[in-house]
Write a protein that holds these residues in place. Structure first.
Motif, PDB file in Angstrom:
ATOM      1  N   GLY A 128     -49.883 -23.855   7.781  1.00  0.00           N
ATOM      2  CA  GLY A 128     -50.102 -22.444   7.529  1.00  0.00           C
ATOM      3  C   GLY A 128     -48.974 -21.507   7.948  1.00  0.00           C
ATOM      4  O   GLY A 128     -49.049 -20.304   7.737  1.00  0.00           O
ATOM      5  N   LYS A 129     -47.914 -22.061   8.522  1.00  0.00           N
ATOM      6  CA  LYS A 129     -46.802 -21.220   9.009  1.00  0.00           C
ATOM      7  C   LYS A 129     -46.087 -20.484   7.881  1.00  0.00           C
ATOM      8  O   LYS A 129     -45.471 -19.452   8.097  1.00  0.00           O
ATOM      9  N   CYS A 130     -46.141 -21.052   6.707  1.00  0.00           N
ATOM     10  CA  CYS A 130     -45.418 -20.478   5.576  1.00  0.00           C
ATOM     11  C   CYS A 130     -46.228 -19.394   4.867  1.00  0.00           C
ATOM     12  O   CYS A 130     -45.707 -18.720   3.985  1.00  0.00           O
ATOM     13  N   ALA A 170     -49.133 -23.711   2.008  1.00  0.00           N
ATOM     14  CA  ALA A 170     -49.895 -23.096   3.103  1.00  0.00           C
ATOM     15  C   ALA A 170     -51.249 -23.761   3.355  1.00  0.00           C
ATOM     16  O   ALA A 170     -52.119 -23.153   3.960  1.00  0.00           O
ATOM     17  N   THR A 171     -51.426 -24.984   2.872  1.00  0.00           N
ATOM     18  CA  THR A 171     -52.708 -25.638   3.106  1.00  0.00           C
ATOM     19  C   THR A 171     -52.652 -26.615   4.277  1.00  0.00           C
ATOM     20  O   THR A 171     -53.643 -27.252   4.600  1.00  0.00           O
ATOM     21  N   GLN A 172     -51.486 -26.715   4.913  1.00  0.00           N
ATOM     22  CA  GLN A 172     -51.414 -27.623   6.063  1.00  0.00           C
ATOM     23  C   GLN A 172     -51.281 -26.841   7.377  1.00  0.00           C
ATOM     24  O   GLN A 172     -52.284 -26.432   7.938  1.00  0.00           O
ATOM     25  N   CYS A 180     -42.432 -23.915   1.912  1.00  0.00           N
ATOM     26  CA  CYS A 180     -43.437 -24.694   2.633  1.00  0.00           C
ATOM     27  C   CYS A 180     -42.899 -26.099   2.871  1.00  0.00           C
ATOM     28  O   CYS A 180     -42.743 -26.883   1.932  1.00  0.00           O
ATOM     29  N   VAL A 181     -42.582 -26.384   4.107  1.00  0.00           N
ATOM     30  CA  VAL A 181     -42.012 -27.689   4.458  1.00  0.00           C
ATOM     31  C   VAL A 181     -43.089 -28.776   4.393  1.00  0.00           C
ATOM     32  O   VAL A 181     -42.848 -29.882   3.923  1.00  0.00           O
ATOM     33  N   CYS A 182     -44.287 -28.451   4.841  1.00  0.00           N
ATOM     34  CA  CYS A 182     -45.376 -29.435   4.846  1.00  0.00           C
ATOM     35  C   CYS A 182     -45.642 -29.989   3.449  1.00  0.00           C
ATOM     36  O   CYS A 182     -45.825 -31.183   3.263  1.00  0.00           O
TER      37      CYS A 182
HETATM   38 FE1  FES Z   1     -46.535 -24.617   4.590  1.00  0.00          FE
HETATM   39 FE2  FES Z   1     -46.864 -25.992   6.811  1.00  0.00          FE
HETATM   40  S1  FES Z   1     -45.062 -25.048   6.063  1.00  0.00           S
HETATM   41  S2  FES Z   1     -48.362 -25.462   5.373  1.00  0.00           S
END
Ligand code: FES
Length: 56
Positions: A39-41, A35-37, A4-6
């Motif tokens: 959501g791509k991950c 995955a709380t931002q 998760c990059v976010c």
């Molecule tokens: Fe995980 Fe955006 S990469 S929420």
């Protein structure tokens, strides 16, 4: 490796959560913020969690 990059969550952190007692993707998500931002991950992080749970 970053899953998760976010939120800056790594695969190692996800496995760590499971060995620390997380028993579902929801628990891992709540503990790490994964995955709380955007959501791509979510899909990958979820399957990683499932894998870790099977090994646990
Ligand atoms: Fe995980 Fe955006 S990469 S929420």
């Amino acid at each position: 490796m970053y899953v998760c990059v976010c939120k800056g969550v790594t695969d190692h952190q996800i496995r760590q959560q499971v060995s620390d007692g997380a028993r579902s993707w929801r628990e891992v998500r709540e503990a790490t913020g994964c995955a709380t931002q955007c959501g791509k991950c979510a899909c990958f992080a979820k399957s990683l969690t499932k894998e870790a749970l099977q090994e646990a």
